[in-house]
Design a protein around this motif. Structure first.
Motif, mmCIF file in Angstrom:
data_model
loop_
_atom_site.group_PDB
_atom_site.id
_atom_site.type_symbol
_atom_site.label_atom_id
_atom_site.label_comp_id
_atom_site.label_asym_id
_atom_site.label_seq_id
_atom_site.Cartn_x
_atom_site.Cartn_y
_atom_site.Cartn_z
ATOM 1 N N ASP A 67 0.849 -1.194 0.000
ATOM 2 C CA ASP A 67 0.000 0.000 0.000
ATOM 3 C C ASP A 67 0.886 1.246 0.000
ATOM 4 O O ASP A 67 1.068 1.918 1.012
ATOM 5 C CB ASP A 67 -0.919 -0.010 1.227
ATOM 6 C CG ASP A 67 -1.909 1.153 1.212
ATOM 7 O OD1 ASP A 67 -2.085 1.772 0.139
ATOM 8 O OD2 ASP A 67 -2.489 1.451 2.278
ATOM 9 N N ASN A 68 1.470 1.533 -1.145
ATOM 10 C CA ASN A 68 2.375 2.671 -1.317
ATOM 11 C C ASN A 68 2.328 3.114 -2.775
ATOM 12 O O ASN A 68 1.709 2.442 -3.607
ATOM 13 C CB ASN A 68 3.806 2.298 -0.888
ATOM 14 C CG ASN A 68 4.350 1.107 -1.652
ATOM 15 O OD1 ASN A 68 4.530 1.158 -2.868
ATOM 16 N ND2 ASN A 68 4.621 0.009 -0.947
ATOM 17 N N PRO A 69 2.954 4.232 -3.131
ATOM 18 C CA PRO A 69 2.867 4.748 -4.511
ATOM 19 C C PRO A 69 3.345 3.775 -5.583
ATOM 20 O O PRO A 69 2.879 3.833 -6.725
ATOM 21 C CB PRO A 69 3.745 5.996 -4.469
ATOM 22 C CG PRO A 69 3.664 6.455 -3.055
ATOM 23 C CD PRO A 69 3.619 5.196 -2.239
ATOM 24 N N GLY A 101 2.027 -3.170 -9.718
ATOM 25 C CA GLY A 101 3.117 -2.737 -8.849
ATOM 26 C C GLY A 101 4.460 -2.778 -9.563
ATOM 27 O O GLY A 101 4.692 -3.612 -10.440
ATOM 28 N N ILE A 102 5.352 -1.883 -9.168
ATOM 29 C CA ILE A 102 6.656 -1.788 -9.823
ATOM 30 C C ILE A 102 7.789 -1.673 -8.813
ATOM 31 O O ILE A 102 7.678 -0.978 -7.800
ATOM 32 C CB ILE A 102 6.708 -0.585 -10.788
ATOM 33 C CG1 ILE A 102 8.028 -0.574 -11.573
ATOM 34 C CG2 ILE A 102 6.518 0.737 -10.038
ATOM 35 C CD1 ILE A 102 8.079 0.439 -12.694
ATOM 36 N N LYS A 213 10.415 18.263 -6.828
ATOM 37 C CA LYS A 213 9.398 18.522 -5.802
ATOM 38 C C LYS A 213 8.580 17.274 -5.480
ATOM 39 O O LYS A 213 7.959 17.190 -4.422
ATOM 40 C CB LYS A 213 8.449 19.631 -6.273
ATOM 41 C CG LYS A 213 9.073 21.010 -6.321
ATOM 42 C CD LYS A 213 8.070 22.026 -6.858
ATOM 43 C CE LYS A 213 8.703 23.414 -6.973
ATOM 44 N NZ LYS A 213 7.749 24.391 -7.565
ATOM 45 N N LYS A 214 8.575 16.303 -6.404
ATOM 46 C CA LYS A 214 7.771 15.102 -6.207
ATOM 47 C C LYS A 214 8.281 14.289 -5.018
ATOM 48 O O LYS A 214 9.456 14.351 -4.661
ATOM 49 C CB LYS A 214 7.785 14.227 -7.470
ATOM 50 C CG LYS A 214 6.952 14.769 -8.617
ATOM 51 C CD LYS A 214 7.023 13.851 -9.822
ATOM 52 C CE LYS A 214 6.380 12.515 -9.560
ATOM 53 N NZ LYS A 214 4.907 12.641 -9.385
ATOM 54 N N SER A 215 7.393 13.501 -4.442
ATOM 55 C CA SER A 215 7.760 12.594 -3.365
ATOM 56 C C SER A 215 8.034 11.219 -3.969
ATOM 57 O O SER A 215 7.111 10.524 -4.398
ATOM 58 C CB SER A 215 6.629 12.508 -2.335
ATOM 59 O OG SER A 215 6.950 11.602 -1.318
#
Length: 220
Positions: A67-69, A101-102, A213-215
């Motif tokens: 459960d993450n980007p 997912g990657i 700036k992206k996370s």
């Protein structure tokens, strides 16, 4: 004189080959000690052999939280998690993938990786060095399939199936290291100068500013 140059070249080549992997152990084991109460060997202190227990060679690995980007998670089993690996020159990781997912493009500077798919379908690949023309080698892997990523080369895995996927990665180092490309370039601390990245990627600075700036989530 030519003979001397030849010998120097052979010695240089031999030295580079020897230093290209973890050193061979000269004892049965050297369990990494948390306290500085042992002999310092290759980045870790060795536990007194008389105090070594079976638990030093054991670790239970739970499925990773996807459960993450990236919708994927790498659970490492290196010398930091399993002290008994110290000086043995191997480690592994469990990789869990939700659908799509990657495990994003990354490298292991100190190890070759061999991947075994336990469940699901993965699209995997690696890119060769500049010297070899930056060739891309890819394959779709299913349960039971194995693929090798040569040491130091950029590689990735993507879940292209409809369900979850699980893979085990074995690595030829007790501490292979991981450099995730996007994180290294756009989340360096302190930041890489936008002028460098703008010139390197030949894009407008606004794009670089946005990327910095992206996370960027670190799967590894």
């Amino acid at each position: 004189m030519k003979v001397v140059y030849f010998l120097v070249a052979i010695l240089a080549l031999t030295s580079s080959l020897v230093s290209a992997s973890d050193p061979s152990p000269l004892q049965d084991f050297c369990v990494a000690a948390k306290e500085k109460d042992g002999v310092f060997v290759n980045g870790k202190f060795c536990k007194d052999p008389k105090l070594v227990k079976p638990e030093d060679f054991f670790l239970h690995v739970e499925p990773g939280n996807t459960d993450n980007p990236n919708n994927a998670q790498v659970t490492p089993v290196s010398v930091d998690q399993l002290p008994g690996l110290n000086t043995l020159g191997i480690s592994l990781a469990r990789i869990d993938f939700a659908p799509k997912g990657i495990n994003p493009p990354h490298t292991h500077p100190r190890a070759t990786e061999i991947l075994l798919v336990l469940e699901g379908t993965l699209y995997v690949g690696f890119v060769t060095s500049n010297q070899d023309g930056n060739r891309l080698f890819t394959k779709v892997l299913n349960k039971g399939d194995v693929f090798v990523f040569p040491i130091g080369l950029i590689h990735f895995q993507l879940n292209v199936g409809y369900g979850n996927a699980v893979a085990i990665a074995a690595l030829g180092s007790q501490n292979a290291g991981t450099i995730t490309i996007a994180n290294a370039l756009f989340k360096a601390n302190p930041p890489i100068s936008p002028e460098v990245l703008t010139k390197a990627f030949q894009v407008d600075q606004k794009i670089i500013d946005e990327l910095q700036k992206k996370s960027w989530y670190n799967t590894n």
